[in-house]
Write an enzyme that holds these catalytic residues in place. Structure first.
Site, mmCIF file in Angstrom:
data_model
loop_
_atom_site.group_PDB
_atom_site.id
_atom_site.type_symbol
_atom_site.label_atom_id
_atom_site.label_comp_id
_atom_site.label_asym_id
_atom_site.label_seq_id
_atom_site.Cartn_x
_atom_site.Cartn_y
_atom_site.Cartn_z
ATOM 1 N N ALA A 205 1.841 -2.427 5.230
ATOM 2 C CA ALA A 205 2.976 -2.144 4.347
ATOM 3 C C ALA A 205 4.264 -2.154 5.180
ATOM 4 O O ALA A 205 4.457 -3.048 6.000
ATOM 5 C CB ALA A 205 2.770 -0.841 3.603
ATOM 6 N N SER A 206 5.119 -1.149 5.037
ATOM 7 C CA SER A 206 6.429 -1.187 5.696
ATOM 8 C C SER A 206 6.382 -0.982 7.203
ATOM 9 O O SER A 206 7.389 -1.195 7.883
ATOM 10 C CB SER A 206 7.359 -0.152 5.067
ATOM 11 N N VAL A 207 5.239 -0.591 7.745
ATOM 12 C CA VAL A 207 5.099 -0.575 9.208
ATOM 13 C C VAL A 207 5.265 -1.993 9.748
ATOM 14 O O VAL A 207 5.590 -2.204 10.917
ATOM 15 C CB VAL A 207 3.745 0.051 9.609
#
Length: 471
Positions: free
Chosen positions: A88-90
């Site tokens: 995801a946003s990592v």
């Protein structure tokens, strides 16, 4: 490379030759903290709050890594420490690194207007590559734009979003540099800039410039629905369905569910990885194999808006200074059934990596007590209430202004009708978990200990209202 310490415990047993080869690069040390962390995460798993993989390291040595739960609910395949998860946003830290590398090669400048690489967006004057990196560009959220204007029978890609912005020309939320506002739109555009400047796909560029040089052999860009392919040892992401009362894959919600039709987009997400590969990434960031110290200063320093306010964000990382932990850089991610987190306490060389393939009402990022264990502090013991006390608070409360606050009892906990959990801090007072600024719920009893009213307060915003219990 360091010589591995073979600690033959349940936490570090190497079950295959493949795993032995891939873990041999790091020391794995079993100590008192290992036992405490194991107890902590085992308890979270038993409560349904954690389903995934966790790695904790100090000074380059892994002191705890373990898997909890299933990778596939249907086949009952269990997670293991080599299982790959969508980040995801990592993923944003890899997008940012790609831009920094292209800048180093003089293929772009941070001060370049985005229209230089994406001429379709010439209308958005003043927005630079740097603005996108810092989340100060002011572009509206692409997900909202797509929700209202996209044919959801089709997969959207970066080009789809750019074309729609070109056609609709939605107004900026604010002028470039005026504010900090976390922006998935900005990182989508950075993904496109990487592709157009390098002449390679986002996946190919990251593999060539980051993953392969660091031997992150199990890290890849993967869009499971848009470009399906066979991936071994992969964690499927699950959500909780209130109507079905069970965990489901996002696909069960249909093609018009945002996680499904937005599956073709890269830059703000879609990197997949494992504990071991992310730890390789962590170790590499202490050296200069990818970028130099000057570059890392930019990446790991928070920037400022035009009026000098600190954003708390660098390039793909949130940044903060703590009196105990020193300089901390971190990022969380949540998408399509995944909940992820990486934290690097740079001054103290401590690393935390959490990869979960559940996003349910119970899912947590258990960090507070993890950090306390790392610093040999006593863990916090949560205040709990008997099930029967919680049950008597469940019901509907009328504020008199047309709003009905419904308090539900599920999973032995209380929930507001906004689906946030109520955490008890006393027998009658609760905090709304995951909501900011802090909201408190206080149940008011009559002389017979019957629930009479509910007081809801949010001190920072001046909210203070009382609702009557409906019988």
């Amino acid at each position: 490379m360091k010589k591995i310490l073979f600690a033959l415990t349940a936490l570090t047993v190497i079950s295959s030759c493949k795993q032995e080869k891939e873990t041999a690069e790091f020391n794995i040390i079993h100590n008192e903290k290992t036992e405490r962390l194991d107890s902590l995460y085992t308890e979270h798993y038993k409560k349904g709050e954690f389903n995934g993989n966790v790695l904790v390291a100090e000074n380059g040595d892994i002191i705890f890594q373990k898997s909890f739960g299933l990778a596939n609910e249907e086949t009952k395949e269990k997670l293991n420490i080599e299982t790959a998860f969508e980040l995801a946003s990592v993923s944003k830290q890899f997008t940012a690194m790609g831009i920094v590398q292209l800048q180093k090669e003089s293929k772009l400048s941070y001060e370049d207007p985005i229209s230089k690489y994406i001429p379709e967006l010439t209308n958005y004057e003043g927005i630079t590559v740097l603005n996108l990196l810092e989340h100060t560009g002011g572009l509206p959220d692409y997900m909202m734009i797509m929700e209202k204007n996209w044919d959801k029978t089709q997969f959207a890609t970066n080009e789809s979003v750019i074309k729609l912005f070109q056609e609709l020309q939605p107004e900026k939320d604010f002028e470039p540099g005026e504010k900090f506002r976390y922006s998935n739109t900005g990182y989508l555009l950075l993904g496109t800039i990487i592709e157009r400047v390098s002449g390679k796909s986002f996946e190919a560029y990251l593999k060539e410039k980051i993953f392969s040089p660091l031997e992150m052999n199990n890290t890849f860009v993967y869009r499971r629905r848009y470009q399906p392919k066979e991936i071994n040892n992969y964690a499927l992401g699950y959500m909780y369905s209130d109507s079905l009362k069970r965990k489901i894959l996002p696909d069960e919600k249909g093609k018009d569910f945002y996680c499904v039709y937005l599956d073709g987009i890269v830059g703000d997400g879609m990197v997949n990885s494992t504990l071991q590969d992310l730890f390789k990434w962590d170790r590499a960031l202490y050296g200069n194999s990818l970028v130099n110290e000057e570059d890392k200063k930019l990446i790991f320093s928070y920037h400022q808006t035009n009026d000098g306010k600190e954003t708390g964000y660098g390039f793909g990382w949130f940044v903060k200074k703590d009196s105990l932990y020193g300089k901390v850089v971190y990022h969380s991610g949540g998408w399509a059934g995944y909940t992820t987190f990486i934290e690097r306490q740079i001054d103290k060389d401590k690393t935390i990596i959490l990869l979960q393939n559940n996003r349910t009402k119970l899912t947590k990022l258990p960090l507070i007590n993890l950090r306390k264990i790392l610093y040999d502090q006593p863990v916090e013991i949560p205040f709990t209430l008997d099930k029967n006390i919680l049950l008597k608070y469940a019901g509907e409360y009328d504020s008199g202004n047309g709003n009905i606050e419904k308090i539900e009892f599920e999973f032995d906990r209380l929930w507001s009708n906004t689906r946030y959990e109520l955490k008890p801090v006393s027998e009658t007072k609760f905090n709304l978990i995951g909501f900011s600024p802090l909201v408190t719920f206080e149940f008011i009893l009559d002389e017979n200990e019957n629930v009479e009213k509910l007081r809801i307060q949010q001190t920072e915003t001046g909210v203070d209202e009382t609702a009557i219990r409906e019988r």
